[in-house]
Design a protein around this motif. Sequence first.
Motif, PDB file in Angstrom:
ATOM      1  N   MET A 139       0.820  -1.202   0.000  1.00 11.91           N
ATOM      2  CA  MET A 139       0.000   0.000   0.000  1.00 11.91           C
ATOM      3  C   MET A 139       0.861   1.262   0.000  1.00 11.91           C
ATOM      4  O   MET A 139       0.447   2.303  -0.513  1.00 11.91           O
ATOM      5  N   GLN A 140       2.063   1.181   0.563  1.00 12.98           N
ATOM      6  CA  GLN A 140       2.998   2.298   0.442  1.00 12.98           C
ATOM      7  C   GLN A 140       3.394   2.489  -1.020  1.00 12.98           C
ATOM      8  O   GLN A 140       3.430   3.616  -1.528  1.00 12.98           O
ATOM      9  N   HIS A 141       3.727   1.384  -1.691  1.00  8.48           N
ATOM     10  CA  HIS A 141       4.055   1.476  -3.115  1.00  8.48           C
ATOM     11  C   HIS A 141       2.883   2.071  -3.891  1.00  8.48           C
ATOM     12  O   HIS A 141       3.055   2.956  -4.726  1.00  8.48           O
ATOM     13  N   TYR A 142       1.696   1.563  -3.624  1.00  9.07           N
ATOM     14  CA  TYR A 142       0.516   1.935  -4.406  1.00  9.07           C
ATOM     15  C   TYR A 142       0.159   3.413  -4.209  1.00  9.07           C
ATOM     16  O   TYR A 142      -0.175   4.115  -5.170  1.00  9.07           O
ATOM     17  N   ALA A 143       0.232   3.869  -2.969  1.00 10.84           N
ATOM     18  CA  ALA A 143      -0.134   5.256  -2.666  1.00 10.84           C
ATOM     19  C   ALA A 143       0.982   6.239  -2.982  1.00 10.84           C
ATOM     20  O   ALA A 143       0.742   7.442  -3.078  1.00 10.84           O
ATOM     21  N   GLY A 144       2.204   5.729  -3.121  1.00 12.10           N
ATOM     22  CA  GLY A 144       3.320   6.619  -3.377  1.00 12.10           C
ATOM     23  C   GLY A 144       3.796   7.364  -2.149  1.00 12.10           C
ATOM     24  O   GLY A 144       4.427   8.417  -2.262  1.00 12.10           O
ATOM     25  N   ARG A 145       3.505   6.816  -0.983  1.00  7.09           N
ATOM     26  CA  ARG A 145       3.931   7.438   0.271  1.00  7.09           C
ATOM     27  C   ARG A 145       4.832   6.464   1.035  1.00  7.09           C
ATOM     28  O   ARG A 145       4.366   5.537   1.676  1.00  7.09           O
ATOM     29  N   GLY A 146       6.139   6.686   0.944  1.00  7.53           N
ATOM     30  CA  GLY A 146       7.089   5.841   1.638  1.00  7.53           C
ATOM     31  C   GLY A 146       7.497   4.596   0.885  1.00  7.53           C
ATOM     32  O   GLY A 146       8.368   3.858   1.343  1.00  7.53           O
ATOM     33  N   ALA A 150       9.743   3.849  -8.197  1.00  9.29           N
ATOM     34  CA  ALA A 150       9.649   3.136  -9.473  1.00  9.29           C
ATOM     35  C   ALA A 150       8.479   2.160  -9.474  1.00  9.29           C
ATOM     36  O   ALA A 150       7.764   2.023 -10.479  1.00  9.29           O
ATOM     37  N   VAL A 151       8.267   1.465  -8.347  1.00  9.59           N
ATOM     38  CA  VAL A 151       7.131   0.557  -8.243  1.00  9.59           C
ATOM     39  C   VAL A 151       5.832   1.349  -8.290  1.00  9.59           C
ATOM     40  O   VAL A 151       4.870   0.967  -8.967  1.00  9.59           O
ATOM     41  N   HIS A 152       5.782   2.466  -7.576  1.00  8.32           N
ATOM     42  CA  HIS A 152       4.580   3.303  -7.584  1.00  8.32           C
ATOM     43  C   HIS A 152       4.233   3.747  -9.001  1.00  8.32           C
ATOM     44  O   HIS A 152       3.068   3.681  -9.420  1.00  8.32           O
ATOM     45  N   ALA A 153       5.234   4.199  -9.746  1.00 10.01           N
ATOM     46  CA  ALA A 153       4.976   4.666 -11.107  1.00 10.01           C
ATOM     47  C   ALA A 153       4.428   3.556 -11.991  1.00 10.01           C
ATOM     48  O   ALA A 153       3.625   3.814 -12.895  1.00 10.01           O
ATOM     49  N   ALA A 154       4.843   2.325 -11.719  1.00  9.65           N
ATOM     50  CA  ALA A 154       4.425   1.199 -12.552  1.00  9.65           C
ATOM     51  C   ALA A 154       3.036   0.688 -12.224  1.00  9.65           C
ATOM     52  O   ALA A 154       2.385   0.072 -13.075  1.00  9.65           O
ATOM     53  N   ILE A 155       2.545   0.905 -10.987  1.00  9.10           N
ATOM     54  CA  ILE A 155       1.261   0.312 -10.587  1.00  9.10           C
ATOM     55  C   ILE A 155       0.193   1.334 -10.257  1.00  9.10           C
ATOM     56  O   ILE A 155      -0.971   0.969 -10.055  1.00  9.10           O
ATOM     57  N   ARG A 156       0.512   2.604 -10.229  1.00  7.80           N
ATOM     58  CA  ARG A 156      -0.419   3.606  -9.713  1.00  7.80           C
ATOM     59  C   ARG A 156      -1.700   3.714 -10.529  1.00  7.80           C
ATOM     60  O   ARG A 156      -2.748   4.087  -9.986  1.00  7.80           O
ATOM     61  N   ASN A 157      -1.644   3.428 -11.822  1.00  9.27           N
ATOM     62  CA  ASN A 157      -2.818   3.556 -12.670  1.00  9.27           C
ATOM     63  C   ASN A 157      -3.594   2.259 -12.829  1.00  9.27           C
ATOM     64  O   ASN A 157      -4.559   2.208 -13.606  1.00  9.27           O
ATOM     65  N   LEU A 158      -3.195   1.228 -12.115  1.00  8.86           N
ATOM     66  CA  LEU A 158      -3.876  -0.059 -12.201  1.00  8.86           C
ATOM     67  C   LEU A 158      -4.817  -0.230 -11.014  1.00  8.86           C
ATOM     68  O   LEU A 158      -4.480   0.164  -9.897  1.00  8.86           O
TER      69      LEU A 158
END
Length: 213
Positions: A139-146, A150-158
């Motif tokens: 959820m940190q990766h997904y939300a882009g907080r902490g 690079a992982v956030h950029a790859a999954i944020r729109n999914l």
Amino acid sequence: MYSLDEELDAFVSRILPPVGGRCASGCTCRNCRSEQCRCASCSGIETAPVRNPRAARGQTSPRAAGSQLPGWQGWSAPVRLSDIVAGRDAGPNSTQARALSSFIARGSRVYRITRFGIDRDRALSIGMTRSQSIVERMMQHYAGRGGDPAVHAAIRNLPQSRILVQAANLTRQGMHPRRAKLYENWLQDRERPILYNANTTSFENADDSHHYA
């Protein structure tokens, strides 16, 4: 100029099967005959993929364990991030939470991420937690907080239903971070995930990242 990940995200959005029709909100589904369209675009309801989730190929076999890393017992089956979150939210004594304990329990764990329908030959990323749970880290990766940018950029729109997560099956879950790190490094080196930099390692927070020349 768009990045490769953004182009892939756009491609996936174009090939997803329609789930409703065209309506006043401007969504692009084709079969709507009412302004009360219940498609994902209009209702905000996340729809799961119709196919069974399948992780990227190239997984390390349980038979790969040797005398140096004998705790390796393979990857778990892939689970949608949306299902893991639902299991966590159901409460620690729920059947869902018990079935997903590898993702919900805190401690040093190794995990693997696949974007359903995008990552076919290699996983997107292999990472580890130190004191968090896998779902907290995801959820940190997904939300882009902490999380990892690079992982956030790859999954944020999914939608979360298109993000598949696997937990490493080790003989000692919640082992010391140094030992868990050995398994993470070994798996990254074997599988070469898309987001893999042999000169970088990260734990749970940006402050814990260490970069080597």
